[in-house]
Design a protein around this motif. Structure first.
Motif, PDB file in Angstrom:
ATOM      1  N   ASP A  18     -17.847  51.695  57.169  1.00 54.13           N
ATOM      2  CA  ASP A  18     -17.640  52.946  57.900  1.00 54.13           C
ATOM      3  C   ASP A  18     -16.605  53.776  57.142  1.00 54.13           C
ATOM      4  OD1 ASP A  18     -17.245  54.993  59.597  1.00 54.13           O
ATOM      5  OD2 ASP A  18     -16.759  53.786  61.346  1.00 54.13           O
ATOM      6  N   ILE A  19     -17.075  54.874  56.525  1.00 53.20           N
ATOM      7  CA  ILE A  19     -16.183  55.671  55.689  1.00 53.20           C
ATOM      8  C   ILE A  19     -15.080  56.325  56.508  1.00 53.20           C
ATOM      9  CG2 ILE A  19     -17.643  57.725  55.879  1.00 53.20           C
ATOM     10  CD1 ILE A  19     -15.546  56.580  52.835  1.00 53.20           C
ATOM     11  N   THR A  20     -15.395  56.686  57.772  1.00 52.09           N
ATOM     12  CA  THR A  20     -14.379  57.314  58.621  1.00 52.09           C
ATOM     13  C   THR A  20     -13.235  56.357  58.898  1.00 52.09           C
ATOM     14  OG1 THR A  20     -16.080  58.683  59.658  1.00 52.09           O
ATOM     15  CG2 THR A  20     -13.970  58.461  60.821  1.00 52.09           C
ATOM     16  N   ARG A  21     -13.574  55.103  59.202  1.00 51.51           N
ATOM     17  CA  ARG A  21     -12.529  54.112  59.467  1.00 51.51           C
ATOM     18  C   ARG A  21     -11.683  53.855  58.233  1.00 51.51           C
ATOM     19  NH1 ARG A  21     -11.798  48.913  58.565  1.00 51.51           N
ATOM     20  NH2 ARG A  21     -13.864  48.700  57.633  1.00 51.51           N
ATOM     21  N   VAL A  22     -12.326  53.795  57.074  1.00 50.62           N
ATOM     22  CA  VAL A  22     -11.600  53.558  55.822  1.00 50.62           C
ATOM     23  C   VAL A  22     -10.631  54.698  55.537  1.00 50.62           C
ATOM     24  CG1 VAL A  22     -11.838  53.351  53.323  1.00 50.62           C
ATOM     25  CG2 VAL A  22     -13.401  52.118  54.839  1.00 50.62           C
ATOM     26  N   VAL A  23     -11.097  55.947  55.717  1.00 48.76           N
ATOM     27  CA  VAL A  23     -10.243  57.106  55.463  1.00 48.76           C
ATOM     28  C   VAL A  23      -9.039  57.109  56.399  1.00 48.76           C
ATOM     29  CG1 VAL A  23     -10.115  59.620  55.587  1.00 48.76           C
ATOM     30  CG2 VAL A  23     -12.078  58.526  54.502  1.00 48.76           C
ATOM     31  N   ILE A  24      -9.288  56.829  57.681  1.00 48.80           N
ATOM     32  CA  ILE A  24      -8.196  56.837  58.660  1.00 48.80           C
ATOM     33  C   ILE A  24      -7.225  55.700  58.401  1.00 48.80           C
ATOM     34  CG2 ILE A  24      -7.638  56.512  61.098  1.00 48.80           C
ATOM     35  CD1 ILE A  24     -10.213  57.978  61.777  1.00 48.80           C
ATOM     36  N   GLN A  25      -7.762  54.500  58.142  1.00 49.68           N
ATOM     37  CA  GLN A  25      -6.912  53.318  58.011  1.00 49.68           C
ATOM     38  C   GLN A  25      -6.154  53.272  56.692  1.00 49.68           C
ATOM     39  OE1 GLN A  25      -8.790  49.583  59.087  1.00 49.68           O
ATOM     40  NE2 GLN A  25      -7.659  48.495  57.494  1.00 49.68           N
TER      41      GLN A  25
END
Length: 228
Positions: free
Chosen positions: A1-8
């Motif tokens: 999940d690219i969104t989770r990676v960017v946020i985390q």
């Protein structure tokens, strides 16, 4: 999940390191202002941040292997040299508050000019330091957060231990001595903590100005409004 990676791994580390670095510079500003009884004292106005940055630049250029063993120690050495130079310049004027700030600005300008000169003459080797030198919160992991948080905690604990003695500096020096305060050691410990956390922040995110100057003023303003 690219969104989770960017946020985390990007957004949250940048947010947290900004808060931690800001808290460190604010704490350094409070310690310097209370110790020197000067509302203009801060890591930038006393040249500590510029000295730490210059030391890291010199190490990067001439002895990069030292950065592997302790960039924080190198930055601390540069900050300590800066504060010693400031006191040496202001010593003959009795360490007057205005003279201290002027001496700090002179040291800050000289270290800043020297850093810029080295960068201009070694652009290939120091190209990446131009962005970092202006303060960079670009984070791709939690390494800088894990580097800064323990140092901020240590500095906060040290400041908490000194807080009652530092409060006595609101009195004149004679009364403070009569109450059993060793002023030289108190100032050395307080400024040492301020230089330590400033050097740690500079080693992690580069040179960020004005936080250490603005934060104590905001605290005092909030306290004055509370009393009113």
């Amino acid at each position: 999940d690219i969104t989770r990676v960017v946020i985390q791994d990007s957004w949250l580390p940048r947010l947290v390191v900004a808060l931690v670095a800001g808290a460190g510079l604010a704490l350094a500003g409070v310690l310097m202002q209370q110790t020197l009884r000067n509302p203009l004292a801060a890591p930038t106005t006393l040249g500590v941040a510029a000295g730490a940055q210059f030391a890291l630049l010199i190490a990067t250029l001439f002895a990069p292997v030292l950065l592997v063993y302790g960039r924080g120690l190198i930055a601390f050495a540069g900050g300590a040299v800066s504060i010693v130079l400031v006191f040496a310049l202001a010593w003959r004027r009795g360490l007057a508050p205005n003279v201290l700030v002027l001496a700090g600005l002179v040291v800050n300008l000289y270290f800043g000019a020297a850093s810029l000169a080295f960068i201009l003459f070694n652009q290939e080797k120091l190209h990446g330091l131009m962005v970092w030198g202006a303060g960079s919160l670009a984070q791709n992991n939690w390494a800088d957060v894990l580097y800064l948080v323990p140092r901020l905690v240590v500095t906060a604990i040290g400041a908490g231990i000194l807080v009652r003695s530092l409060a006595l500096l609101d009195l004149d020096e004679l009364n403070a001595r009569n109450l059993g305060v060793s002023l030289p050691w108190l100032r050395l410990a307080s400024l040492g903590l301020a230089v330590f956390i400033t050097a740690s922040v500079v080693a992690a995110v580069g040179l960020i100005g004005f936080i250490g100057l603005a934060a104590p003023a905001i605290v005092r303003l909030a306290g004055a409004r509370t009393l009113m």
